[in-house]
Write a protein that holds these residues in place. Structure first.
Motif, PDB file in Angstrom:
ATOM      1  N   LYS A  61      47.244   9.727  78.174  1.00 39.33           N
ATOM      2  CA  LYS A  61      48.801   9.270  79.248  1.00 39.33           C
ATOM      3  C   LYS A  61      49.994   9.159  78.125  1.00 39.33           C
ATOM      4  N   SER A  62      50.930   9.643  78.380  1.00 37.48           N
ATOM      5  CA  SER A  62      52.754   9.071  78.414  1.00 37.48           C
ATOM      6  C   SER A  62      53.032   7.491  77.025  1.00 37.48           C
ATOM      7  N   LYS A  63      53.165   8.177  76.085  1.00 37.03           N
ATOM      8  CA  LYS A  63      53.267   6.942  75.083  1.00 37.03           C
ATOM      9  C   LYS A  63      54.458   6.393  74.976  1.00 37.03           C
ATOM     10  N   SER A  66      59.208   5.631  81.206  1.00 37.36           N
ATOM     11  CA  SER A  66      60.335   6.125  82.309  1.00 37.36           C
ATOM     12  C   SER A  66      60.804   6.467  81.506  1.00 37.36           C
ATOM     13  N   ASP A  69      62.286   7.888  78.376  1.00 34.97           N
ATOM     14  CA  ASP A  69      62.390   9.355  78.610  1.00 34.97           C
ATOM     15  C   ASP A  69      63.749   9.430  79.308  1.00 34.97           C
TER      16      ASP A  69
END
Length: 72
Positions: A61-63, A66, A69
């Motif tokens: 999973k992304s830490k 968006s 990012d």
């Protein structure tokens, strides 16, 4: 441990079509050169979800969000 490779979408479509035509898992496996357990998994996933693509949620999973990012 052996490396795993993703089965292309075209091959998955072919497996589902052959299964719909009434071929056994063993014959499908021989015809498309994919192991029988893999053919079984693809057919089972198609029967349960109606989809043959990989389901979301695979991988870490992304830490960050968006938005974070985009700002970096």
């Amino acid at each position: 441990m052996a490396k795993r490779r993703e089965i292309p979408l075209e091959v998955r479509n072919q497996i589902v079509k052959l299964h719909g035509d009434g071929l056994s898992l063993k014959r499908i496996s021989d015809k498309v050169s994919v192991p029988k357990p893999t053919v079984y998994s693809i057919v089972r996933k198609w029967k349960n979800t109606g989809k043959i693509k990989n389901l979301p949620g695979r991988g870490p999973k992304s830490k960050t969000t968006s938005r974070q990012d985009r700002l970096e």
